[in-house]
Design a protein around this motif. Structure first.
Motif, PDB file in Angstrom:
ATOM      1  N   LYS A 169     -71.644 -45.694 107.773  1.00  0.00           N
ATOM      2  CA  LYS A 169     -71.999 -45.718 109.192  1.00  0.00           C
ATOM      3  C   LYS A 169     -71.934 -44.299 109.788  1.00  0.00           C
ATOM      4  N   TYR A 170     -70.952 -43.517 109.350  1.00  0.00           N
ATOM      5  CA  TYR A 170     -70.813 -42.149 109.857  1.00  0.00           C
ATOM      6  C   TYR A 170     -72.086 -41.349 109.527  1.00  0.00           C
ATOM      7  N   ILE A 171     -72.573 -41.466 108.293  1.00  0.00           N
ATOM      8  CA  ILE A 171     -73.775 -40.704 107.907  1.00  0.00           C
ATOM      9  C   ILE A 171     -75.014 -41.273 108.610  1.00  0.00           C
ATOM     10  N   LYS A 210     -72.541 -56.061 106.026  1.00  0.00           N
ATOM     11  CA  LYS A 210     -71.669 -55.837 107.198  1.00  0.00           C
ATOM     12  C   LYS A 210     -71.875 -54.450 107.819  1.00  0.00           C
ATOM     13  N   ILE A 211     -72.547 -53.562 107.110  1.00  0.00           N
ATOM     14  CA  ILE A 211     -72.826 -52.228 107.669  1.00  0.00           C
ATOM     15  C   ILE A 211     -73.526 -52.369 109.019  1.00  0.00           C
ATOM     16  N   GLU A 255     -57.757 -46.852 108.316  1.00  0.00           N
ATOM     17  CA  GLU A 255     -57.203 -47.121 109.656  1.00  0.00           C
ATOM     18  C   GLU A 255     -58.346 -47.437 110.647  1.00  0.00           C
ATOM     19  N   ILE A 256     -59.415 -46.638 110.567  1.00  0.00           N
ATOM     20  CA  ILE A 256     -60.564 -46.865 111.459  1.00  0.00           C
ATOM     21  C   ILE A 256     -61.241 -48.190 111.110  1.00  0.00           C
ATOM     22  N   ALA A 257     -61.397 -48.435 109.813  1.00  0.00           N
ATOM     23  CA  ALA A 257     -62.091 -49.659 109.371  1.00  0.00           C
ATOM     24  C   ALA A 257     -61.378 -50.907 109.882  1.00  0.00           C
ATOM     25  N   LEU A 278     -69.946 -47.685 115.194  1.00  0.00           N
ATOM     26  CA  LEU A 278     -68.787 -46.783 115.166  1.00  0.00           C
ATOM     27  C   LEU A 278     -68.644 -46.141 116.555  1.00  0.00           C
ATOM     28  N   SER A 279     -67.460 -46.197 117.134  1.00  0.00           N
ATOM     29  CA  SER A 279     -67.301 -45.639 118.488  1.00  0.00           C
ATOM     30  C   SER A 279     -67.359 -44.111 118.434  1.00  0.00           C
TER      31      SER A 279
END
Ligand SMILES: NC(=O)c1ccc[n+]([C@@H]2O[C@H](COP(=O)([O-])OP(=O)(O)OC[C@H]3O[C@@H](n4cnc5c(N)ncnc54)[C@H](OP(=O)(O)O)[C@@H]3O)[C@@H](O)[C@H]2O)c1
Length: 367
Positions: free
Chosen positions: A281-283, A307-308, A266-268, A313-314
């Motif tokens: 991205k989170y890590i 694409k990373i 959903e976030i992606a 990430l907000s």
């Protein structure tokens, strides 16, 4: 239409003064003998992937003295770059290896033995200096890790090693080595949505000591990907997945895993990227983290992984992931404690690979 050359280039970070690496490092455990459980590795395709990755700024590679056949394969890459066959010179890539003395010989590791393994890595990698040697010690109850870390420092002073790091150390034992005067630039440990053990102590210690945190397991061997949505029974395709399935079971569990994939998907979708990009991205966004290592075993994901670096990430999405994970159990203990102490975890780790597979203890045999 977006072409390959339009894709974002990898961000870089200074791991040590004057020493820059890509923030996503190409992981090469996946290429070692016996790692793949599904199909053999196509090494021509992997070399093609390496050239493409380098072209996009993913110039840093992670391997180890115990990854059977891998230092030699990276040596071939170096040779080809020296011959001018690749997109950059051999000096423009960085190769991080490890020094992992076998469990059975820990009590007897000598300077001569350590130097012989470092010389072997230099020969295999076709290098005059090793960019980064990450030191590992299987059992803290066997004394010697501080002395061996000092031996690595002597080899740095001899010009054979450029930087010294560690892997799979917890905060107190890393601190012991640092306090003993060994200049450690980086610490490599598992850190992922399934494994947040670094948050117990290691992350904050690394930050306070100026040690760069380099993380593996970010994609849980590929389990953090959309292809597993709705899949009830997972048959591991690699040794990496065998390991991370245990980690998954002991953290979010199978039900939580499916819910996590849904949340990430959903976030992606907001960013037009995939589940694996959000997991990475989170890590990369954790305060201590300098780099993540993403395993490469084919050219399938090269364009995708560029694409990373094409989105941020907000804070709201980052917080939504943290809130989700906070609703599930954390893996117990400090970094690598389970792997050292729990029979279930220990049982899948090979701790004597240097001698068994690589004839690495020639120097010791003569002591
Ligand atoms: N210090 C240590 O003890 C230690 C331990 C483990 C690993 N490491 C290091 O970390 C590296 C990473 O290993 P890991 O085991 O943690 O694996 P990982 O990086 O979590 O997973 C790698 C796998 O993820 C899949 N993948 C990659 N990009 C993807 C994408 N965009 N979408 C979907 N799937 C994708 C690929 O699988 P497919 O090709 O099958 O699709 C790849 O083989 C190793 O190579 C090694 O250098 C170090």
């Amino acid at each position: 239409m977006e072409t390959f050359s339009d894709l974002p280039r990898a961000e870089r970070i200074e791991l040590a003064p004057g020493y820059n690496v890509s923030r996503v490092i190409n992981g090469c455990w996946q290429l070692s003998d016996g790692h793949a459980l599904d199909a053999p590795i196509d090494f021509d395709d992997v070399m093609h992937a390496f050239f493409e990755l380098i072209e996009h700024g993913f110039t840093t590679f992670d391997c180890g003295d115990i990854y059977t056949g891998v230092e030699e394969f990276l040596g071939t890459l170096v040779t080809r770059l020296k011959r001018g066959e690749g997109p950059v010179c051999a000096d423009d890539i960085q190769i991080h290896t490890k020094y992992v003395p076998d469990l059975d010989i820990l009590a007897n590791v000598t300077f001569k033995h350590t130097e012989s393994i470092i010389d072997r890595s230099l020969r295999r990698l076709n290098r005059d200096t090793l960019d980064l040697v990450q030191f590992h010690w299987w059992d803290y109850s066997v004394p010697g890790y501080i002395e061996v870390a000092h031996d690595l420092l002597k080899l740095k002073e001899k010009g054979k090693i450029r930087n010294i790091g560690v892997t799979n150390f917890d905060a107190p034992h890393l601190k012991e080595i640092v306090d003993a005067g060994v200049p450690i630039v980086s610490c490599q440990s598992q850190y992922s949505l399934f494994d947040r053990r670094p948050e117990l102590a290691l992350s904050s210690y690394c930050e306070s000591a100026g040690i760069k945190h380099v993380c593996y397991g970010t994609l849980a061997g590929g389990l953090l990907a959309k292809r597993w949505e709705g899949v009830g029974t997972i048959t591991p395709e690699t040794r990496s997945q065998v390991k991370y399935l245990q980690v998954l079971e002991d953290s979010v569990g199978y039900e939580g895993y499916q819910k996590l994939l849904e949340l990430l998907e959903e976030i992606a979708a907001h960013y037009g990227v995939g589940v694996s990009h959000i997991a990475t991205k989170y890590i990369l966004g954790r305060p201590s983290v300098a780099c993540t290592i993403v395993g490469v075993r084919n050219s399938r994901h090269v364009a995708d992984n560029c694409k990373i670096f094409g989105f941020e990430l907000s804070p709201e999405d980052d917080a939504a992931i943290t809130a989700f994970l906070d609703g599930y159990p954390r893996l117990q203990g400090d970094c690598y404690t389970l792997e050292r102490e729990s029979p279930r975890y220990k049982g899948i780790i090979h701790m004597n690979v240097n001698e068994e597979e690589q004839g690495g203890n020639d120097a010791l045999a003569g002591e």
